[in-house]
Design an enzyme around this catalytic site. Structure first.
Site, PDB file in Angstrom:
ATOM      1  N   CYS A  69       0.835  -1.196   0.000  1.00 52.11           N
ATOM      2  CA  CYS A  69       0.000   0.000   0.000  1.00 52.11           C
ATOM      3  C   CYS A  69       0.879   1.258   0.000  1.00 52.11           C
ATOM      4  CB  CYS A  69      -0.987  -0.026   1.166  1.00 52.11           C
ATOM      5  SG  CYS A  69      -2.408   1.067   0.927  1.00 52.11           S
ATOM      6  N   HIS A 126      -3.067  -5.148   1.186  1.00 51.35           N
ATOM      7  CA  HIS A 126      -2.466  -5.448   2.483  1.00 51.35           C
ATOM      8  C   HIS A 126      -2.414  -6.965   2.703  1.00 51.35           C
ATOM      9  CE1 HIS A 126      -2.341  -1.392   4.358  1.00 51.35           C
ATOM     10  NE2 HIS A 126      -3.321  -1.145   3.503  1.00 51.35           N
ATOM     11  N   GLU A 174      -0.760  -8.615   4.790  1.00 47.83           N
ATOM     12  CA  GLU A 174      -0.652  -8.952   6.207  1.00 47.83           C
ATOM     13  C   GLU A 174      -2.008  -9.053   6.892  1.00 47.83           C
ATOM     14  OE1 GLU A 174      -0.982  -4.492   6.209  1.00 47.83           O
ATOM     15  OE2 GLU A 174      -0.136  -6.025   4.898  1.00 47.83           O
TER      16      GLU A 174
END
Length: 201
Positions: free
Chosen positions: A91, A178, A180
């Site tokens: 991002c 994202h 994660e």
């Protein structure tokens, strides 16, 4: 033992730590995660790979270029000194890789538009075609940037339909989503396994 430098200027840093630890367990690679806030942290860590999390790119630039930190200039020098060093930018991290704004060349060969998908209210999830991983990947997009174009030195690593959402130049990987925040740690495993293959362990 792999040393992973995690840029701690802003953003979902601690979620990346959890994802890196899970990726290390799954791949059987021992890691030390070093939190990077200033240039001296980078020098002390001497990392094998870097993670540049999301957040707000303007804030990250102000903090990372501040005289008390100077992390971004040191980081850009570290990345440019060896094209094979693995870097994962997500991002806002992808924005900084594509548009470092330091007078030097982009760190990934792509043009990027910040907040191109809209505001926080326009966040969404989608199943992506992750060619780098050879399978689908659950993408989470939050105030996401968009790749407007990419050059010959960039390899498409992930798509959302016809939209390019991941590009890689050498071992520098920029993702507009994202990874994660999903249960899938495939891109974090890629980072660790690429660093290990370079002789980091």
């Amino acid at each position: 033992m792999l040393r992973i430098g995690l840029v701690m200027l802003q953003g979902a840093r601690h979620v990346h730590i959890a994802a890196l630890r899970r990726a290390a367990d799954e791949s059987g690679i021992e890691v030390e995660i070093h939190e990077l806030r200033k240039a001296s942290d980078l020098a002390a860590a001497d990392p094998h790979a870097i993670v540049m999390p999301g957040g707000e790119s303007t804030t990250m630039r102000l903090t990372g270029n501040d005289a008390a930190s100077r992390l971004l200039p040191a980081l850009f020098k570290w990345i440019r000194s060896d094209d094979s060093r693995p870097v994962l930018g997500t991002c806002a991290g992808a924005i900084i890789l594509a548009d470092p704004q330091d007078g030097g060349a982009p760190l990934v060969d792509a043009d990027i538009d910040r907040n191109a998908y809209g505001s926080q209210a326009d966040s969404f999830q989608a199943t992506l075609e992750a060619s780098l991983l050879g399978r689908d990947f659950p993408g989470v997009f939050i105030r996401a940037p968009r790749f407007a174009a990419h050059g010959d030195a960039a390899e498409v690593s992930a798509r959302n339909g016809d939209e390019i959402v991941g590009v890689r130049t050498g071992n520098r990987l920029a993702l507009t989503f994202h990874p994660e925040l999903s249960a899938d740690i495939g891109f974090h495993r890629w980072l660790l396994e690429t660093a290990a293959a370079r002789g980091g362990v």
